[in-house]
Design an enzyme around this catalytic site. Sequence first.
Site, mmCIF file in Angstrom:
data_model
loop_
_atom_site.group_PDB
_atom_site.id
_atom_site.type_symbol
_atom_site.label_atom_id
_atom_site.label_comp_id
_atom_site.label_asym_id
_atom_site.label_seq_id
_atom_site.Cartn_x
_atom_site.Cartn_y
_atom_site.Cartn_z
ATOM 1 N N LYS A 87 0.931 -1.012 0.081
ATOM 2 C CA LYS A 87 -0.028 -0.224 -0.105
ATOM 3 C C LYS A 87 0.696 1.348 -0.104
ATOM 4 O O LYS A 87 1.969 1.343 0.710
ATOM 5 C CB LYS A 87 -0.717 -0.064 1.304
ATOM 6 C CG LYS A 87 -2.171 0.718 1.106
ATOM 7 C CD LYS A 87 -2.891 0.394 2.380
ATOM 8 C CE LYS A 87 -3.986 1.008 2.471
ATOM 9 N NZ LYS A 87 -4.802 0.996 3.991
HETATM 10 C C1 E4P Z 1 -7.687 2.233 3.789
HETATM 11 O O1 E4P Z 1 -7.299 1.264 3.320
HETATM 12 C C2 E4P Z 1 -7.662 2.777 5.098
HETATM 13 O O2 E4P Z 1 -6.940 1.712 6.027
HETATM 14 C C3 E4P Z 1 -8.850 3.162 5.780
HETATM 15 O O3 E4P Z 1 -10.267 2.639 5.227
HETATM 16 C C4 E4P Z 1 -9.112 4.538 6.539
HETATM 17 O O4 E4P Z 1 -10.003 4.627 7.162
HETATM 18 P P1 E4P Z 1 -10.495 5.579 8.245
HETATM 19 O O5 E4P Z 1 -10.900 6.997 7.628
HETATM 20 O O6 E4P Z 1 -11.423 5.238 9.044
HETATM 21 O O7 E4P Z 1 -9.062 5.953 8.982
#
Ligand code: E4P
Length: 227
Positions: A87
Amino acid sequence: MKFFIDTADLNEIAEAKSWGCLAGVTTNPSLYARTGGKLADFEPHMLKIAELCCGLPVSAESTATTAEGMIEEGRRLAALAPNIVVKLPVCEAGLAACRALADEGVRINMTLVFSAPQALLAANAGARYISPFVGRFDDIAEDGISQLADVVACIGNYDWTGKNVDDQVEIITASVRTPNHVTQAALLGADIATVPFGALKKCLKHPLTDAGLASFEADWKKVVEQA
Ligand code: E4P
């Protein structure tokens, strides 16, 4: 639409996986920090998740800040297990690292996507998955679902053959907070929703299901008692 779980917690992943409908896992540095994990345990922890998931894609996020650093860390993460997806954040360094790693056959999930142009840049840089965030727009009183709609439509307009190892780009609806986000994402045709464990449980629950189960159980008890 497929369900991923958005967590680095092994117990949550194991429980969601036991339901039989889990298609992958996404993690990020905040989610890892929430497990109380130490720096030295980060890569072993990602490996544990990858093994627990038996081949399902598991996104492990690079925390490097330069393209060179992301490429180096991305190679290390990808080498942990074949189902690790690296990622990377959508920024200049992230795009450059994405292209380099994708050319080496590494699957990339481009994260922190908040607009259709960012999504298009990511797909052109070889991203296998693109993660537009919904809830963080809602947090600032903007409409995350309409932003997601733009991303789904723009990516869906093109053929991504030759851009990455699998010749396809999937949209992961990220920053999901509610079952309604899941419904809206599926109505738009997003490929995947990555959902935190709490919201995933809310997706399963319905008061009429609970009431229906209770009345079936009570009626069946009467049948058994009369036998
Ligand atoms: C995406 O892969 C992120 O890990 C995640 O969805 C972020 O979410 P949040 O806005 O609840 O931190």
